[in-house]
Write a protein that holds these residues in place. Structure first.
Motif, short mmCIF file in Angstrom:
data_model
loop_
_atom_site.label_atom_id
_atom_site.label_comp_id
_atom_site.label_asym_id
_atom_site.label_seq_id
_atom_site.Cartn_x
_atom_site.Cartn_y
_atom_site.Cartn_z
N ARG A 317 28.60 26.27 43.35
CA ARG A 317 28.43 26.94 44.64
C ARG A 317 29.59 26.69 45.59
NH1 ARG A 317 25.20 22.44 44.78
NH2 ARG A 317 25.36 21.06 46.59
N ASN A 318 30.34 25.61 45.35
CA ASN A 318 31.46 25.30 46.24
C ASN A 318 32.79 25.84 45.72
OD1 ASN A 318 29.61 23.83 47.76
ND2 ASN A 318 29.99 21.95 46.62
N LYS A 319 32.76 26.54 44.60
CA LYS A 319 33.97 27.10 44.01
C LYS A 319 34.02 28.61 44.23
CE LYS A 319 34.71 23.01 42.15
NZ LYS A 319 35.76 22.10 42.66
N LYS A 320 35.23 29.14 44.25
CA LYS A 320 35.39 30.58 44.44
C LYS A 320 36.47 31.13 43.51
CE LYS A 320 33.96 30.43 49.29
NZ LYS A 320 32.61 30.95 49.01
N ILE A 321 36.21 32.33 43.00
CA ILE A 321 37.23 33.07 42.24
C ILE A 321 37.45 34.39 42.97
CG2 ILE A 321 37.81 34.18 40.06
CD1 ILE A 321 36.13 32.10 38.62
N ILE A 322 38.69 34.66 43.32
CA ILE A 322 39.02 35.84 44.11
C ILE A 322 39.97 36.73 43.31
CG2 ILE A 322 40.06 36.68 46.25
CD1 ILE A 322 39.31 33.98 47.51
N PHE A 323 39.54 37.96 43.07
CA PHE A 323 40.35 38.94 42.33
C PHE A 323 41.01 39.92 43.30
CE2 PHE A 323 37.48 37.65 38.92
CZ PHE A 323 38.30 37.65 37.81
N PHE A 324 42.29 40.14 43.10
CA PHE A 324 43.00 41.23 43.76
C PHE A 324 43.45 42.20 42.66
CE2 PHE A 324 43.71 37.75 46.78
CZ PHE A 324 43.39 38.37 47.98
N THR A 325 42.97 43.42 42.72
CA THR A 325 43.48 44.45 41.82
C THR A 325 44.50 45.27 42.60
OG1 THR A 325 41.43 44.57 40.55
CG2 THR A 325 42.90 46.45 40.42
N HIS A 326 45.75 45.17 42.19
CA HIS A 326 46.85 45.86 42.88
C HIS A 326 47.10 47.20 42.19
CE1 HIS A 326 48.21 42.17 45.06
NE2 HIS A 326 47.61 41.60 44.03
N VAL A 327 46.82 48.27 42.89
CA VAL A 327 47.13 49.60 42.38
C VAL A 327 48.44 50.02 43.03
CG1 VAL A 327 46.31 51.96 42.10
CG2 VAL A 327 44.67 50.08 42.15
N GLN A 328 49.52 49.92 42.27
CA GLN A 328 50.86 50.13 42.81
C GLN A 328 51.43 51.46 42.34
OE1 GLN A 328 53.24 46.77 41.62
NE2 GLN A 328 52.16 45.34 42.95
N TYR A 329 51.94 52.23 43.27
CA TYR A 329 52.57 53.49 42.90
C TYR A 329 54.08 53.36 43.03
CZ TYR A 329 52.02 53.95 47.98
OH TYR A 329 52.02 53.73 49.33
N ASN A 330 54.79 54.10 42.19
CA ASN A 330 56.26 54.08 42.20
C ASN A 330 56.84 55.23 43.00
OD1 ASN A 330 56.02 51.92 40.43
ND2 ASN A 330 56.14 53.22 38.63
N ASP A 331 56.15 56.36 42.99
CA ASP A 331 56.62 57.55 43.69
C ASP A 331 55.69 57.78 44.88
OD1 ASP A 331 57.03 60.18 44.60
OD2 ASP A 331 57.83 60.78 42.66
N GLU A 332 56.23 57.65 46.08
CA GLU A 332 55.39 57.73 47.28
C GLU A 332 54.67 59.07 47.42
OE1 GLU A 332 56.81 55.59 50.94
OE2 GLU A 332 58.71 55.93 49.93
#
Length: 423
Positions: A317-332
């Protein structure tokens, strides 16, 4: 003497931004901050007793008073006490004859809570330094000036390199902090971050990690980042397995722990063994790999998160896992809207999509320098911006990518610190 220790006291939920920014600025100024956010989840004594002891041990008490009285304190047996934690902290400061710096936040409506009115009346009957502020951004400057005035502490204050992380990205940082605090009892968090691949994805995550470390304590956060590129992406199952393999490989490499079963439980157990409280995982998906395969990637990501989310173990309960999913585009122009629209409706990202990472400009840099005291006057700031940012490639709106600005920001910080050292 060494660095002064400063106890920060206030109600919590209504003054989160005020406390966080003040703590950050005091840490940057090389003071030792003490506050409830830094307490471990499990204490051997009541929180009230811990707070009062820390106030007694601190050099300076800083109280922030808004329009809320705050939660009533509990004793070691779980019984409710008559006063709030904030008032008990203040009483400890008076009892131990601490320097007391009290700052009242301007309120929009008259205060109706009799408990708070009585508390304010108590404060005003004793000698103290007081200030009033409207915006949370104004508070750190007032507190720092008061600390210097009260202590005569005119020592050189150096700016840490992490200060560059505080340039812009205010909306993203606020979104992240609010999400964590509103779901503070959760084990696993999911966030989606969209933006051009050069628009500061890594810096934004570092800023969030910086915030997490302030909460959990230094060196208690693991950070893992990798590209989710299964080439060719034949199906969602293959992409899911590719993500699992890369994540498992990096975690084992960073912890030197053998993980035989891929599960959230095994990851939390690994955090326990290496004495870490938080694991931050960045999964990067670029438009280069998404072309003609968006549905397959969505399937793979969804399968991975669904499998990983199945955990409900009170041991962690005192631990955390944090996910960041980066959706990166190359052409604006070609990729941005399509990619964001396709990914944001995934169940795990419901209400978890951060504001899009956009380009910055000189005005944002100037504001960053002013907020962090990286120049003695406007003339010096303008010269620094001209010297270090004039060669950065810009678009027709005079905007540029955050990644391209990072090195220039580091040079400005170095210039400031060199000047301080030689003064």
């Amino acid at each position: 003497m060494g660095a002064y220790s400063i106890y920060i006291s206030s109600t919590y939920r209504d003054l989160i931004e005020d406390r966080n920014l003040l703590r950050l600025r005091l840490d940057q100024a090389q003071y030792i901050t003490v506050c409830m956010e830094k307490y471990p989840p499990a204490l051997s004594q009541s929180i009230k007793d811990k707070c009062q002891k820390d106030v007694a041990d601190a050099d300076i008490y800083v109280g922030i008073i808004g329009d809320k009285y705050g939660s009533l304190a509990m004793d070691e047996n779980g019984n409710q006490l008559p006063l709030s934690y904030t008032e008990y902290e203040y009483d400890a400061a008076v009892m131990n004859k601490k320097k007391r710096l009290i700052f009242f936040k301007a309120v929009k409506e008259p205060i109706a809570d009799e408990r708070l009115l009585k508390f304010i009346s108590k404060i005003k009957t004793t000698p103290f330094f007081t200030g009033v502020f409207d915006d949370y951004k104004d508070l750190p400057g007032l507190v720092l000036a008061a600390v210097v005035a009260e202590t005569g502490d005119f020592k050189k204050k150096f700016i840490p390199g992490e200060t560059k992380l505080l340039c812009d990205r205010v909306e993203q940082a606020r979104f992240f902090t609010n999400s964590i605090m509103q779901n503070v009892h959760h084990h696993i968090y999911f966030f989606m971050v969209c933006g051009h691949k050069y628009n500061g994805h890594s810096m934004m995550v570092n800023r969030c990690i910086y915030s997490i470390r302030n909460q959990f304590g230094n060196n208690e956060t693991l950070d893992i980042r990798f590209m989710a590129n299964s080439n060719p992406p034949s199906d969602g199952e293959k992409i899911k397995q590719d993500i699992k393999n890369k994540l498992l490989s990096q975690l084992q490499s960073k912890t030197n722990e053998v993980i035989t079963v891929f599960s959230a439980d095994s990851f939390f157990d690994c955090l326990n063994k290496v004495n870490k409280n938080c694991l931050v995982i960045s999964i990067i998906i670029q438009s280069t790999f998404l072309k003609n395969h968006i549905d397959v990637y969505k399937e793979g990501i969804q399968k991975f998160y669904t499998e990983f989310s199945q955990v409900d173990n009170p041991l962690y309960r005192n631990k955390k896992i944090i996910f960041f999913t980066h959706v990166q585009y190359n052409d604006e122009t070609a990729d941005k809207d399509v990619m964001i629209k396709d990914f944001e409706n995934m169940p795990h990202f419901e209400n978890k999509k951060m504001p899009v990472l956009e380009k910055i400009n000189d005005d944002i840099i100037v504001e960053w320098m002013l907020e962090n005291n990286l120049g003695e006057n406007q003339f010096e700031i303008d010269n620094q911006v001209k010297e270090h940012f004039s060669t950065i490639e810009r678009d027709m709106n005079q905007e540029y990518f955050m990644d391209n600005a990072a090195e220039a920001m580091e040079k400005i910080i170095d210039h400031y610190n060199t000047k301080k050292f030689n003064s």
